[in-house]
Design a protein around this motif. Structure first.
Motif, PDB file in Angstrom:
ATOM      1  N   ILE A   1       0.836  -1.205   0.000  1.00 42.94           N
ATOM      2  CA  ILE A   1       0.000   0.000   0.000  1.00 42.94           C
ATOM      3  C   ILE A   1       0.872   1.257   0.000  1.00 42.94           C
ATOM      4  CG2 ILE A   1      -1.687   1.320   1.368  1.00 42.94           C
ATOM      5  CD1 ILE A   1      -2.834  -1.368   2.271  1.00 42.94           C
TER       6      ILE A   1
ATOM      7  N   SER B   1      -0.434   6.221  -3.408  1.00 45.45           N
ATOM      8  CA  SER B   1      -1.189   7.115  -2.537  1.00 45.45           C
ATOM      9  C   SER B   1      -2.655   6.698  -2.557  1.00 45.45           C
ATOM     10  CB  SER B   1      -1.059   8.563  -3.019  1.00 45.45           C
ATOM     11  OG  SER B   1      -1.697   8.744  -4.272  1.00 45.45           O
ATOM     12  N   VAL B   2      -3.392   6.996  -1.496  1.00 47.17           N
ATOM     13  CA  VAL B   2      -4.805   6.634  -1.412  1.00 47.17           C
ATOM     14  C   VAL B   2      -5.592   7.284  -2.546  1.00 47.17           C
ATOM     15  CG1 VAL B   2      -6.893   6.818  -0.016  1.00 47.17           C
ATOM     16  CG2 VAL B   2      -4.709   6.267   1.080  1.00 47.17           C
TER      17      VAL B   2
END
Length: 567
Positions: free
Chosen positions: A97, A101-102
């Protein structure tokens, strides 16, 4: 696409037959003019007119069918890509993850997938029509007059060169445009997540300016990409009208010399328009594909991301007791990093013990406990549970046996009881009440509107920080883990309530191994042993009394907190 392949084939069949019917119309029209009109044969004119009408109606029906099947194929493909992406994300470790980036992941799950499904839904028709129309129309044009058809040998290479130049230049622009969408999403996400901080610091104007910059960047990148893409139409029109002028010039001379009839020229021009229209559609398909390929590349980076924590060496075993051993463990977040976050860490925790971990901020306490359930894997060394390397446990069983209450407490939209059942979806009401009692959640449940059925709102906005921490502890207890890790998860709770939670854990869950990371010595002073972390290393291990006598770091923390308490 496999699940929706039948719809794609049905769409292509409908499109192919539709094109053949459309191509028949100019041929019928030529016969109607050259034979029916020339000879004033009314029955022949009516017969050809009916045939043209039948072809047109049939083509219309097939066009509607192809549009429906294309939409089913495109939307189905988009749904399956989103599903595949989301399922892959669930298998990511923390380090996987960290590579994205989100906001970028959100864009890849939404905007990028939409580009691909639109390319199929709207691109299937021109993709199917263009080659069939081009082949059939060109063949019939050569049959009508091969001399006149030679004009295409000049027009097609010119058009091909123009399209290649446009596509080569627009491809990278689409990739940068999607990257600009990532930045806009990130700005929005950060602002909405931290809206209370923004308002409390009166930084609304700064956030507006920040959003204006990323929004202008997206606009500029979009302008550059679409500015090149729209050149497709002028290029097509230039070639189309130049070809028509050439055909009219040459065709007029052929008619004057008696080598061609007016009906043939009319029919030929119809086929020219069909051919050029097919080329225009083909160029649009190339542009759609160029954009969707840029999005597909971004999506495949998510799907093809190699998972670094797998069950490759796993055996069919489960955690039985909860005994933990670190054996010369080293860790760094990236292989390319120069320094290790954890260096030569070794210690042993017996099953059922309560162990405190304390140290200054940045001493890697959180990193240490994240290695136990394999949220990250150790770079060097070995971590064992019940004498077995953690890599030999199936990841699912390992994490089921270990409950971690992280520093950042997360609650989900829904009721309080729904959030608690994340620990055990089959938990009975008695088990939920018992967990709430241990975590002191029962102290405030009655004050919530609806009690256990109270809505938490997004990220638990309806409860205080201390209440949120206690709910997260109760949720972790409901898992009935062999190891419970509390990562500074009582920092927002008063010392009296913290003492109640600690005593309840010791009395009601004596066989559970408990690891408590804390900043306050009062949170760990009753532990069976305390581990002092300093700069990613174990500085000392002992009880509260022994460390207070012998360890300088522990003495300094104790004195500073004692002074604070006296003040």
């Amino acid at each position: 696409m496999k699940e929706y392949k039948k719809y794609a084939w049905l769409a292509l069949i409908c499109i192919g037959v539709e094109v053949v019917l459309e191509i028949m119309v100019p041929k019928l029209m030529a016969d109607l003019i050259d034979i029916g009109v020339t000879n004033s044969d009314v029955p022949y004119i009516i017969n050809k007119g009916i045939q043209m009408a039948v072809c047109a109606v049939a083509a219309l029906i097939l066009g509607v069918g192809s549009a429906r099947f294309s939409a089913l194929a495109g939307q189905g493909l988009g749904a399956n890509i989103r599903k595949a992406e989301y399922e892959k994300l669930q298998s990511y470790s923390f380090s996987n993850i960290d590579h994205f980036s989100v906001s970028s992941l959100v864009t890849r799950l939404t905007s990028d997938v939409t580009n691909i499904q639109n390319a199929v839904s709207t691109g299937m028709r021109p993709f199917g029509r263009s080659p069939v129309m081009l082949i059939f129309a060109t063949t019939l044009a050569f049959q009508i007059n091969s001399t006149l058809a030679l004009v295409f040998l000049v027009a097609l290479p010119v058009l091909a060169v123009l399209l290649i130049i446009i596509i080569i230049n627009v491809g990278p622009r689409y990739g940068r445009m999607q990257g600009a969408v990532d930045l806009v999403n990130r700005c929005i996400e950060e602002n909405l997540t931290a809206v209370r901080v923004v308002k409390s610091y009166v930084r609304g104007d700064y956030e507006i300016e920040k959003f204006r910059n990323v929004n202008d960047n997206l606009k500029n990148e979009s302008d550059k990409a679409f500015g090149i893409a729209v050149l497709n139409m002028p290029a097509m029109q230039f070639v189309m009208y130049s070809t028509i002028l050439g055909i009219l010039l040459i065709g007029g001379r052929l008619i004057n010399s008696g080598q061609m009839m007016i009906g043939q020229l009319t029919s030929f021009l119809s086929y020219v328009l069909l051919i050029l229209n097919s080329l225009m559609m083909m160029s649009n398909v190339f542009l759609l594909m160029t954009r969707s390929l840029a999005s597909a590349e971004r999506i495949m980076k998510v799907i093809d991301e190699p998972i670094d924590i797998t069950d490759e060496n796993a055996k069919d075993i489960e955690v039985k007791k909860g005994e933990i051993e670190f054996n010369h463990v080293w860790f760094k977040y990236k292989d390319t990093a120069k320094e290790y976050v954890l260096s030569d860490v070794s210690f042993h925790i017996n099953a059922g013990q309560t162990v405190g971990i304390i140290g200054q901020t940045g001493s890697s306490k959180t990193t240490l406990i994240q290695l136990i359930p394999r949220l990250y894997d150790a770079t060097k060394g070995e971590i064992k549970i019940d004498g077995i390397n953690v890599k030999e446990y199936p990841v699912r069983h390992l994490r089921d046996a270990i409950s971690v209450v992280l520093q950042k407490n997360t609650l989900f939209s829904g009721s309080l009881i729904d959030n608690l059942r994340w620990g055990d979806e089959n938990a009975t009401l008695d088990e939920i009440k018992e967990a709430c009692s241990i975590a002191c959640v029962d102290e405030f449940i009655d004050r919530l509107p609806g009690g256990l059925d109270a809505e938490m709102g997004q990220e638990g906005v309806n409860v205080s920080g201390g209440q949120k921490q206690r709910i997260c502890i109760a949720r972790a207890i409901l898992k009935k883990p062999k190891v419970l890790i509390l990562d500074d998860s009582t920092s927002a709770v008063d010392t009296a309530t913290e003492g109640k939670i600690r005593n309840a854990l010791a009395k009601k869950l004596p066989d559970m191994t408990k690891i408590i990371i804390a900043q306050r010595i009062s949170s760990v002073c009753h532990a069976d042993q305390i581990i002092i972390m300093d700069g990613g290393r174990v500085d000392a291990i002992g009880t509260h009394e022994s460390l207070l006598r012998t360890n300088k770091i522990y003495q300094e923390i104790y004195e500073s907190q004692k002074e604070g308490a006296d003040l």
